[in-house]
Enzyme design. Structure first.
Site, PDB file in Angstrom:
ATOM      1  N   ARG A 197     141.426 107.091  96.856  1.00 17.83           N
ATOM      2  CA  ARG A 197     141.001 107.236  98.250  1.00 17.83           C
ATOM      3  C   ARG A 197     141.807 108.322  98.955  1.00 17.83           C
ATOM      4  O   ARG A 197     141.270 109.070  99.784  1.00 17.83           O
ATOM      5  CB  ARG A 197     141.184 105.892  98.982  1.00 17.83           C
ATOM      6  N   ASN A 212     144.814  98.378  98.158  1.00 24.38           N
ATOM      7  CA  ASN A 212     143.809  97.474  97.611  1.00 24.38           C
ATOM      8  C   ASN A 212     142.547  98.215  97.203  1.00 24.38           C
ATOM      9  O   ASN A 212     142.587  99.421  96.960  1.00 24.38           O
ATOM     10  CB  ASN A 212     143.531  96.291  98.518  1.00 24.38           C
ATOM     11  N   HIS A 250     139.733  99.401  98.468  1.00 28.65           N
ATOM     12  CA  HIS A 250     139.295 100.639  99.122  1.00 28.65           C
ATOM     13  C   HIS A 250     140.255 101.778  98.803  1.00 28.65           C
ATOM     14  O   HIS A 250     139.834 102.927  98.630  1.00 28.65           O
ATOM     15  CB  HIS A 250     139.177 100.440 100.636  1.00 28.65           C
ATOM     16  N   CYS A 251     141.540 101.480  98.689  1.00 23.50           N
ATOM     17  CA  CYS A 251     142.555 102.511  98.429  1.00 23.50           C
ATOM     18  C   CYS A 251     142.421 103.141  97.045  1.00 23.50           C
ATOM     19  O   CYS A 251     142.790 104.302  96.856  1.00 23.50           O
ATOM     20  CB  CYS A 251     143.953 101.918  98.545  1.00 23.50           C
ATOM     21  N   ILE A 252     141.936 102.379  96.072  1.00 17.91           N
ATOM     22  CA  ILE A 252     141.889 102.882  94.691  1.00 17.91           C
ATOM     23  C   ILE A 252     140.523 103.449  94.324  1.00 17.91           C
ATOM     24  O   ILE A 252     140.283 103.803  93.173  1.00 17.91           O
ATOM     25  CB  ILE A 252     142.289 101.791  93.676  1.00 17.91           C
TER      26      ILE A 252
END
Length: 370
Positions: free
Chosen positions: A100, A358, A360-362
């Site tokens: 992200r 989490n 969304h971040c990955i």
């Protein structure tokens, strides 16, 4: 498996000049990118637990959208054994796995053509509170992802992570002052100058500034952990009713901003509250599995910035983190109420949270375009 090592010479114009804009996450997607986790100073057991969790995320996304995963050459053989066969593995160097934040923001035009914005990256703060050093390989990630798809590249003169912005696809950008106005990102730029660059590269016209993100979020309060758009005119906010919790004043202040703002189309916002899990803390066993290095230490007893808002919307599917048995079902039910036409899929995600983010971040979505 494919190999990418292509220099995409940046365009000299800006997306807004060329009629390109960042679409909302609920727009149709042709792919989602992820990156292999391996840093032993961030992921316990040199990433083994995280890798197994990432494989479950790949499966959850892959039922709706093709998944690409960037993998350093040294880990390709292992990735082939751990990851589902439907993922496309792409040989790619990286310093860590936060697609992200290191991946491109893909913009589209009315004809469905896709191009990518390659932002500057300094590992969430550089030498002033950044999370690891060096980050030179991460700086090349966006360029390599764009080369894989053959998309033209804009190089934005701004340090910015994808997790620090959310858009509604209709001219509104939501972000947090804690991150975007932090002295460790773009200290030479004013708020107005930062807004000007976001107008240029996202083609937005209205900004919703929340002050702070989630308590103990080491990214300096990324918006994607705190609040997101569900659809035009609707947002989802990370929330706790516990007035003694350090998160409460942050969420309450955000709620007040959201209640008193309008989006780019002049709409008042409908606000959904998503309950906070936990609070959650790093255990002694979990902290022992992380080695010392240039990454931020993982300390037993440290509060984790857990949030159900950190989910991915991908082609009528919501992939969200399962974090706490006491609240997971409540979060799933709330998400189903907000997204009645979507399939809600939970993935056990504590291992990702232990690394500092989490789902969304990955992940980084690639809009469908044409």
């Amino acid at each position: 498996m494919t190999n990418v090592n292509v220099d995409v010479t940046p365009l000299t114009t800006k997306p807004s000049q060329d009629g390109f804009y960042m679409p909302a996450e609920w727009a149709a997607q042709q792919a989602v990118w992820m990156i292999w986790p391996y840093r032993p100073d961030n992921w316990r057991a040199a990433g083994a637990y995280a890798q197994a969790t990432f494989a479950k995320v790949v499966d959850a996304i892959g039922a709706a959208t093709p998944v690409y995963m960037g993998v350093p050459k040294a880990f390709l053989a292992k990735a082939k054994t751990v990851m589902p066969s439907h993922v496309t593995l792409v040989e790619m160097d990286s310093n860590d796995c936060w697609a992200r934040d290191t991946g491109p923001t893909v913009v589209v035009n009315a004809e469905g053509e896709c191009r990518g914005v390659d932002w500057g990256f300094n590992a969430w703060g550089g030498h002033n509170g950044g999370l690891y050093f060096p980050w030179d390989k991460d700086e090349q990630v966006a360029q390599q992802m764009l080369a894989q798809h053959g998309f033209a590249r804009y190089r934005a003169p701004l340090i910015l992570e994808g997790g620090s912005i959310h858009v509604d696809g209709e001219g509104t950008c939501m972000t947090s002052a804690e991150c975007l106005l932090n002295a460790n990102r773009n200290p030479e730029l004013t708020k107005e100058q930062i807004e000007g660059l976001l107008r240029d590269y996202l083609n937005v016209k209205q900004f919703i500034w929340l002050q702070d993100g989630v308590y103990m979020d080491e990214t300096d309060g990324h918006i994607d952990n705190m609040c997101c758009f569900a659809r035009p005119g609707e947002v989802i906010l990370h929330w706790t009713d516990d007035e003694s919790d350090p998160q409460y004043p942050r969420s309450k202040a955000a709620l007040e901003v959201l209640q008193n703002t309008v989006d780019a189309q002049g709409r008042k916002l409908k606000i959904h509250l998503l309950p906070q899990p936990g609070p959650l803390y790093c255990s002694e066993e979990e902290s022992k599995g992380v080695t010392e290095g240039t990454g931020v230490p993982r300390t037993a007893g440290e509060r984790l910035a857990g949030s159900y808002v950190n989910f991915l919307i991908t082609n009528h599917r919501i992939v969200f983190p399962l974090l706490d048995p006491a609240t997971d079902d409540i979060a799933a039910q709330k998400l189903q109420e907000i997204f009645p036409e979507h399939e809600i899929v939970g993935v056990p995600a504590r291992e990702i949270l232990l690394g500092g983010g989490n789902i969304h971040c990955i992940t980084q979505q690639i809009p469908a375009g044409k």
